[in-house]
Design an enzyme around this catalytic site. Structure first.
Site, short mmCIF file in Angstrom:
data_model
loop_
_atom_site.label_atom_id
_atom_site.label_comp_id
_atom_site.label_asym_id
_atom_site.label_seq_id
_atom_site.Cartn_x
_atom_site.Cartn_y
_atom_site.Cartn_z
N ASP A 108 1.24 -1.05 -0.24
CA ASP A 108 0.12 -0.20 0.56
C ASP A 108 0.79 0.97 0.08
O ASP A 108 1.27 1.49 -1.10
CB ASP A 108 -0.76 -0.06 1.68
CG ASP A 108 -1.79 1.42 1.40
OD1 ASP A 108 -1.74 1.68 0.16
OD2 ASP A 108 -2.62 1.35 2.57
N LYS A 123 -1.14 -1.45 -4.84
CA LYS A 123 -1.93 -0.49 -4.97
C LYS A 123 -0.57 0.62 -5.38
O LYS A 123 -0.37 1.51 -4.22
CB LYS A 123 -2.69 -0.14 -3.85
CG LYS A 123 -4.21 -1.03 -3.20
CD LYS A 123 -4.70 0.41 -2.14
CE LYS A 123 -4.94 -0.76 -1.44
NZ LYS A 123 -5.10 -0.20 0.03
N PHE A 171 -10.28 -0.17 -0.91
CA PHE A 171 -9.91 -1.28 0.71
C PHE A 171 -10.32 -1.78 0.47
O PHE A 171 -11.13 -2.43 0.23
CB PHE A 171 -10.04 -0.07 2.42
CG PHE A 171 -9.38 -0.65 3.17
CD1 PHE A 171 -8.48 -0.16 4.09
CD2 PHE A 171 -10.50 -2.12 3.66
CE1 PHE A 171 -7.85 -1.16 4.88
CE2 PHE A 171 -9.47 -2.76 5.20
CZ PHE A 171 -8.36 -2.54 5.80
N ASP A 207 -8.33 -7.86 6.32
CA ASP A 207 -9.10 -8.16 7.18
C ASP A 207 -9.06 -6.08 7.02
O ASP A 207 -8.37 -5.36 6.70
CB ASP A 207 -8.45 -8.73 8.72
CG ASP A 207 -7.17 -7.34 9.22
OD1 ASP A 207 -6.77 -6.74 8.09
OD2 ASP A 207 -7.57 -6.71 10.24
P1 IMP Z 1 1.98 -0.57 3.77
O1 IMP Z 1 3.01 -0.89 4.79
O2 IMP Z 1 1.09 0.74 3.93
O3 IMP Z 1 2.47 -0.87 2.43
O4 IMP Z 1 0.97 -1.64 4.72
C1 IMP Z 1 1.17 -2.85 4.33
C2 IMP Z 1 -0.52 -4.25 5.14
O5 IMP Z 1 -0.68 -2.71 5.27
C3 IMP Z 1 -0.37 -4.53 4.60
O6 IMP Z 1 -0.04 -6.02 4.96
C4 IMP Z 1 -1.83 -4.48 5.41
O7 IMP Z 1 -2.00 -5.40 6.34
C5 IMP Z 1 -2.15 -3.44 4.74
N1 IMP Z 1 -3.82 -2.82 3.95
C6 IMP Z 1 -2.63 -2.14 3.60
N2 IMP Z 1 -4.02 -1.91 2.28
C7 IMP Z 1 -5.04 -2.76 3.13
C8 IMP Z 1 -5.97 -2.97 2.47
O8 IMP Z 1 -6.56 -2.26 1.39
N3 IMP Z 1 -6.78 -3.90 3.33
C9 IMP Z 1 -6.58 -4.64 4.06
N4 IMP Z 1 -4.87 -4.62 4.86
C10 IMP Z 1 -4.29 -4.04 3.88
#
Ligand code: IMP
Length: 185
Positions: free
Chosen positions: A111, A139, A160, A167
């Site tokens: 994300d 994403k 999301f 989850d």
């Molecule tokens: P980042 O550090 O922002 O890249 O986020 C990574 C973590 O955020 C992932 O491993 C997920 O656990 C959570 N996450 C990010 N986007 C989503 C989503 O759309 N649905 C559920 N969990 C998400």
């Protein structure tokens, strides 16, 4: 929303199926084939990031036919709900020395990129033979840090999503498909 409300609204929050079970299955078969081709005969360690990647890891590792080992670490960057905290916590680390392995990190979704950016830095400092990242979902429009996975099975828009390990407030991980979560209701 508290847990009782979440349970009451469980089904109405599943807006629509984005990626079906069959689509996930065939993308995983293809990814496993690529992994088989590039790691044949080399010591391979698959590292899954808990909790979200547990379903993806279980399905991916069973499609891989080259000898490999499996390990888990727990990293969290989310408070309950749909907002990122921005702080990455490693709450369970690997137990083995990874210096003799070709490591593939298996993640559910990239994300903002913060989680994997931190995890990759941490593991790279331990001198694995090589280090790559495979993610089920990506994403790219949400990226805050300069991080890109080596392999992403599906690119999605800024929505999301829930299911297949992902989850919202610890629920929906058991859905066999990826769905959009309805944040409006
Ligand atoms: P980042 O550090 O922002 O890249 O986020 C990574 C973590 O955020 C992932 O491993 C997920 O656990 C959570 N996450 C990010 N986007 C989503 C989503 O759309 N649905 C559920 N969990 C998400």
């Amino acid at each position: 929303m508290d847990k009782t409300e979440m349970i009451e609204n469980f089904n109405s929050k599943i807006k629509r199926v984005l990626i079906s079970e069959d689509e996930i299955k065939s993308a995983i078969k293809e990814a496993a084939k690529k992994i088989d081709e590039s790691y044949d005969g080399r010591p391979l360690l698959l590292v899954s990031i808990l909790n979200g990647a547990f379903v993806f890891m279980a399905d991916l590792c069973r499609e891989i036919t080259v000898p490999c080992e499996i390990a888990f670490m727990c990293a969290s960057s989310y408070y309950s709900g749909t907002q990122s905290s921005g702080i990455v916590n490693i709450t369970m680390d690997l137990k083995q020395d990874i210096s003799g392995y070709h490591v593939i990190i298996v993640e559910d979704i990239v994300d903002t990129g913060r989680t994997l950016n931190d995890v990759v830095k941490l593991l790279r400092a331990r001198n694995p033979l090589s280090l790559r990242v495979i993610t089920l979902l990506d994403k790219p429009s949400r990226r805050i840090v300069d991080f890109n996975p080596d392999m992403a099975l599906f690119e999605i828009e800024d929505r999301f999503v829930i299911g297949y390990g992902l989850d919202c407030g610890e629920m929906y991980r058991n859905l066999p498909y990826i769905a959009e979560y309805d944040e409006t209701k």
